[in-house]
Design a protein around this motif. Structure first.
Motif, PDB file in Angstrom:
ATOM      1  N   MET A   1      -6.793  11.437   5.852  1.00 44.90           N
ATOM      2  CA  MET A   1      -6.003  10.372   6.484  1.00 44.90           C
ATOM      3  C   MET A   1      -5.121   9.697   5.439  1.00 44.90           C
ATOM      4  O   MET A   1      -5.551   9.409   4.333  1.00 44.90           O
ATOM      5  CB  MET A   1      -6.944   9.354   7.124  1.00 44.90           C
ATOM      6  N   ASN A   2      -3.889   9.429   5.821  1.00 43.57           N
ATOM      7  CA  ASN A   2      -2.967   8.741   4.922  1.00 43.57           C
ATOM      8  C   ASN A   2      -3.189   7.230   4.964  1.00 43.57           C
ATOM      9  O   ASN A   2      -3.819   6.708   5.872  1.00 43.57           O
ATOM     10  CB  ASN A   2      -1.528   9.011   5.351  1.00 43.57           C
ATOM     11  N   THR A   3      -2.631   6.563   3.967  1.00 38.09           N
ATOM     12  CA  THR A   3      -2.605   5.107   3.999  1.00 38.09           C
ATOM     13  C   THR A   3      -1.147   4.700   4.182  1.00 38.09           C
ATOM     14  O   THR A   3      -0.246   5.366   3.672  1.00 38.09           O
ATOM     15  CB  THR A   3      -3.159   4.510   2.699  1.00 38.09           C
ATOM     16  N   TYR A   4      -0.921   3.616   4.913  1.00 45.00           N
ATOM     17  CA  TYR A   4       0.438   3.181   5.193  1.00 45.00           C
ATOM     18  C   TYR A   4       0.658   1.763   4.700  1.00 45.00           C
ATOM     19  O   TYR A   4      -0.237   0.922   4.808  1.00 45.00           O
ATOM     20  CB  TYR A   4       0.719   3.265   6.697  1.00 45.00           C
ATOM     21  N   GLY A   5       1.837   1.518   4.176  1.00 48.35           N
ATOM     22  CA  GLY A   5       2.174   0.182   3.710  1.00 48.35           C
ATOM     23  C   GLY A   5       2.171  -0.820   4.851  1.00 48.35           C
ATOM     24  O   GLY A   5       2.480  -0.472   5.986  1.00 48.35           O
ATOM     25  N   THR A   6       1.802  -2.041   4.538  1.00 46.17           N
ATOM     26  CA  THR A   6       1.806  -3.091   5.557  1.00 46.17           C
ATOM     27  C   THR A   6       2.489  -4.332   4.982  1.00 46.17           C
ATOM     28  O   THR A   6       2.825  -4.377   3.801  1.00 46.17           O
ATOM     29  CB  THR A   6       0.372  -3.494   5.973  1.00 46.17           C
ATOM     30  N   SER A   7       2.649  -5.322   5.804  1.00 47.20           N
ATOM     31  CA  SER A   7       3.229  -6.582   5.337  1.00 47.20           C
ATOM     32  C   SER A   7       2.152  -7.525   4.814  1.00 47.20           C
ATOM     33  O   SER A   7       2.445  -8.630   4.381  1.00 47.20           O
ATOM     34  CB  SER A   7       3.991  -7.264   6.482  1.00 47.20           C
ATOM     35  N   ALA A   8       0.904  -7.076   4.853  1.00 50.19           N
ATOM     36  CA  ALA A   8      -0.194  -7.920   4.372  1.00 50.19           C
ATOM     37  C   ALA A   8      -0.252  -7.877   2.842  1.00 50.19           C
ATOM     38  O   ALA A   8       0.151  -6.892   2.224  1.00 50.19           O
ATOM     39  CB  ALA A   8      -1.514  -7.446   4.960  1.00 50.19           C
ATOM     40  N   ILE A   9      -0.774  -8.959   2.276  1.00 45.89           N
ATOM     41  CA  ILE A   9      -0.899  -9.002   0.819  1.00 45.89           C
ATOM     42  C   ILE A   9      -2.366  -9.103   0.407  1.00 45.89           C
ATOM     43  O   ILE A   9      -3.191  -9.660   1.114  1.00 45.89           O
ATOM     44  CB  ILE A   9      -0.092 -10.157   0.198  1.00 45.89           C
ATOM     45  N   CYS A  10      -2.647  -8.556  -0.762  1.00 44.03           N
ATOM     46  CA  CYS A  10      -4.019  -8.513  -1.272  1.00 44.03           C
ATOM     47  C   CYS A  10      -4.525  -9.925  -1.598  1.00 44.03           C
ATOM     48  O   CYS A  10      -3.854 -10.667  -2.312  1.00 44.03           O
ATOM     49  CB  CYS A  10      -4.052  -7.637  -2.514  1.00 44.03           C
ATOM     50  N   PRO A  11      -5.701 -10.270  -1.095  1.00 45.83           N
ATOM     51  CA  PRO A  11      -6.267 -11.588  -1.389  1.00 45.83           C
ATOM     52  C   PRO A  11      -6.592 -11.768  -2.878  1.00 45.83           C
ATOM     53  O   PRO A  11      -6.693 -12.883  -3.357  1.00 45.83           O
ATOM     54  CB  PRO A  11      -7.560 -11.632  -0.570  1.00 45.83           C
ATOM     55  N   CYS A  12      -6.753 -10.671  -3.599  1.00 43.14           N
ATOM     56  CA  CYS A  12      -7.110 -10.770  -5.020  1.00 43.14           C
ATOM     57  C   CYS A  12      -5.890 -10.799  -5.935  1.00 43.14           C
ATOM     58  O   CYS A  12      -5.809 -11.631  -6.830  1.00 43.14           O
ATOM     59  CB  CYS A  12      -7.991  -9.594  -5.422  1.00 43.14           C
ATOM     60  N   CYS A  13      -4.943  -9.896  -5.726  1.00 35.97           N
ATOM     61  CA  CYS A  13      -3.839  -9.777  -6.686  1.00 35.97           C
ATOM     62  C   CYS A  13      -2.464 -10.076  -6.083  1.00 35.97           C
ATOM     63  O   CYS A  13      -1.476 -10.156  -6.819  1.00 35.97           O
ATOM     64  CB  CYS A  13      -3.839  -8.395  -7.321  1.00 35.97           C
ATOM     65  N   GLY A  14      -2.382 -10.214  -4.767  1.00 33.78           N
ATOM     66  CA  GLY A  14      -1.105 -10.576  -4.152  1.00 33.78           C
ATOM     67  C   GLY A  14      -0.160  -9.408  -3.931  1.00 33.78           C
ATOM     68  O   GLY A  14       0.976  -9.597  -3.509  1.00 33.78           O
ATOM     69  N   LYS A  15      -0.617  -8.191  -4.199  1.00 33.90           N
ATOM     70  CA  LYS A  15       0.259  -7.032  -3.987  1.00 33.90           C
ATOM     71  C   LYS A  15       0.131  -6.505  -2.551  1.00 33.90           C
ATOM     72  O   LYS A  15      -0.740  -6.937  -1.797  1.00 33.90           O
ATOM     73  CB  LYS A  15      -0.087  -5.934  -4.988  1.00 33.90           C
TER      74      LYS A  15
END
Ligand SMILES: [Zn+2]
Length: 129
Positions: A1-15
């Motif tokens: 399964m692929n991973t897809y970019g989202t508009s969400a940001i990482c709670p730890c690093c902000g990426k």
């Protein structure tokens, strides 16, 4: 399964967070190598947007690259998928020789079970030519 970019940001690093390919999780941060549930991400994202501006319209989206020749035949199917998952938004962006499909919701991402199912449907759809 692929991973897809989202508009969400990482709670730890902000990426940028990607959709997780581990069942029962919603998102993965490729930098932290950590998986997250929808709820963890919702909280962070809400805080972030409060800081930016309260009037900013949140759009929670997943970005799906597809081959251009594929996309034209598939518009109808993407619309069906958006309807099935009660998406508020479906957009098509031309980027050189490929198309990016942005699909999203106004009130936050679905919980992981539904998100896992959406990704499965997306994978099926991308696999067809
Ligand atoms: Zn991270």
């Amino acid at each position: 399964m692929n991973t897809y970019g989202t508009s969400a940001i990482c709670p730890c690093c902000g990426k940028t967070l990607y959709t997780s390919n581990i069942p029962k999780y919603s998102f993965v941060c490729k930098d932290c190598n950590k998986n997250f549930y929808t709820k963890e991400v919702k909280d962070t994202f809400a805080e972030y947007w409060d800081e930016v501006t309260e009037s900013t319209k949140q759009l929670w989206e997943i970005n799906i690259p597809v081959a251009k020749e594929n996309q034209e035949k598939m518009v109808f199917k993407w619309k069906e998928l958006a309807k099935k998952y009660h998406c508020d938004f479906l957009g098509f962006d031309m980027i050189y020789n490929r198309v990016e499909i942005d699909i999203g919701w106004e009130n936050g991402f679905p919980e992981c079970d539904i998100l896992n199912q959406i990704i499965k449907d997306i994978e099926k759809q991308r696999g067809e030519s």
